[in-house]
Design an enzyme around this catalytic site. Structure first.
Site, short mmCIF file in Angstrom:
data_model
loop_
_atom_site.label_atom_id
_atom_site.label_comp_id
_atom_site.label_asym_id
_atom_site.label_seq_id
_atom_site.Cartn_x
_atom_site.Cartn_y
_atom_site.Cartn_z
N LYS A 54 27.57 31.31 44.54
CA LYS A 54 28.45 31.27 45.82
C LYS A 54 27.11 31.20 46.88
CE LYS A 54 32.72 33.14 44.65
NZ LYS A 54 33.61 34.20 44.33
N GLN A 98 33.78 40.61 46.07
CA GLN A 98 33.83 39.94 44.54
C GLN A 98 34.90 41.12 43.81
OE1 GLN A 98 32.85 37.04 43.89
NE2 GLN A 98 33.67 36.95 41.71
N ASP A 124 38.76 34.75 51.47
CA ASP A 124 39.32 34.59 50.24
C ASP A 124 40.95 34.40 50.61
OD1 ASP A 124 38.13 35.13 47.81
OD2 ASP A 124 37.65 36.92 48.20
N1 GUN Z 1 36.53 36.74 41.30
C1 GUN Z 1 37.13 35.51 40.70
N2 GUN Z 1 37.27 34.97 41.42
C2 GUN Z 1 37.35 35.51 42.74
C3 GUN Z 1 37.79 34.92 43.98
O1 GUN Z 1 38.32 34.00 44.15
N3 GUN Z 1 37.43 35.87 45.03
C4 GUN Z 1 37.03 37.08 44.77
N4 GUN Z 1 36.84 37.74 45.79
N5 GUN Z 1 36.67 37.42 43.62
C5 GUN Z 1 36.86 36.67 42.59
#
Ligand code: GUN
Length: 312
Positions: A54, A98, A124
């Site tokens: 990311k 995350q 998110d």
């Molecule tokens: N962990 C796995 N996928 C995601 C996501 O889309 N957002 C977040 N915050 N954590 C994740």
């Protein structure tokens, strides 16, 4: 294998390219690039990989991305304190904490963190305000994986109005927002879950079948109507050689890869589904790349709202 492969990586590249103008404009308006803060608690190896990806993708697109770490033995309050600081920071447009958080932080730690986010920075789309806005079909920031799937379906010209869609999985992150987005495009939507009897019989009615179960090869050909579009959201690491041998015939490239690495990443969709479906998203290279592209899109949307003086 006869199904068409739905190329999520190509769609993600196109989405990122389409953001370039917006990023340039909002950078001028704000006097700085759109800025994403990533919060990582602990050192879960999969999360480390996702977060690195990311950060890299955001920087490549001309956004600013910063990582804020909380130690694995840190407390939930430490994460909440970081979130509150980032909420108050006018130099931050988007915040992503995350998942999963360390187990010791408690079973509802993630919900507490999502609740603490400024909804305007919730890239998110997990804050209750953003979930509610989605339910009412007036969303601003939508969960990245399901909105990426919608982008892919649109780009591939897959019709939804009047079609039957079945979503297997009812998570807040994928299943529920996915079902709402399909509903908003006038599909007739069924959600299946662990307590649904005879999931295969329901799945078989789907023109568009979304598998978000988290179980390798769960969706077999018995779940799939011939010609259906199958979206595989699963990312499962398989280490059992017997299963790999059962799912991939001798000489299959995945077998060689397994011999070398000791594991193979596969989705929720059984490889034989490719003989029945009309179109399938591969794993890897299907839905995964779209999730990060939509995270960038949400970050740009949040930055534009800030530049326009629209808080939430
Ligand atoms: N962990 C796995 N996928 C995601 C996501 O889309 N957002 C977040 N915050 N954590 C994740």
């Amino acid at each position: 294998m006869s199904a068409r492969s739905l190329d999520g990586a190509a769609a993600a590249t196109a989405i990122r390219a389409s953001l370039a103008d917006r990023i340039a404009r909002v950078t001028t308006a704000l006097g700085r690039p759109p800025t994403l803060a990533l919060v990582l608690a602990g050192a879960d190896p999969a999360s480390e990989i996702y977060v690195a990806s990311k950060l890299r993708t955001a920087a490549d697109a001309g956004c600013r991305a910063e990582l804020f770490r909380v130690a694995a033995d840190g407390r939930l309050d430490d994460v909440l304190a970081v979130v509150r600081r980032l909420n108050a920071d006018a130099g931050v447009d988007g915040i992503l904490v995350q998942s999963p958080l360390p187990k010791a932080m408690g079973h509802d730690a993630e919900q507490q963190v999502f609740d603490a986010l400024d909804p305007a920075k919730d890239v998110d789309g997990f804050h209750p305000v953003n979930v509610g806005r989605l339910a009412q079909k007036r969303a601003r920031l939508v969960a990245c994986t399901p909105s990426g799937v919608m982008q892919l379906l649109a780009r591939e010209g897959i019709a939804l109005a009047g079609k039957r869609a079945v979503v297997i999985g009812r998570s807040d992150i994928v299943g529920k927002p996915m079902a709402l987005l399909l509903l908003h495009q006038d599909a007739t939507v069924t959600i299946c879950h662990s307590r649904t009897p005879d999931v295969a019989a329901l799945a078989c009615e789907a023109d568009v079948l979304v598998a978000a179960v988290g179980r390798a090869a769960y969706v077999t050909p018995a779940f799939v109507k011939p010609g259906a579009t199958v979206i595989d959201v699963g990312i499962n690491r398989v280490t059992d050689p017997e299963l790999v041998a059962r799912w991939y015939p001798d000489g299959h490239p995945r077998r060689a890869s397994f011999e070398k690495k000791g594991s193979v990443v596969m989705g929720d969709v059984h490889p034989d589904v490719w003989d029945v479906a009309g179109a399938v998203t591969p794993v890897p290279g299907g839905v995964g790349p779209l999730t990060i592209a939509m995270l960038l899109a949400n970050t740009v949307t949040a930055a534009e709202a800030r530049a326009a003086g629209r808080p939430e």
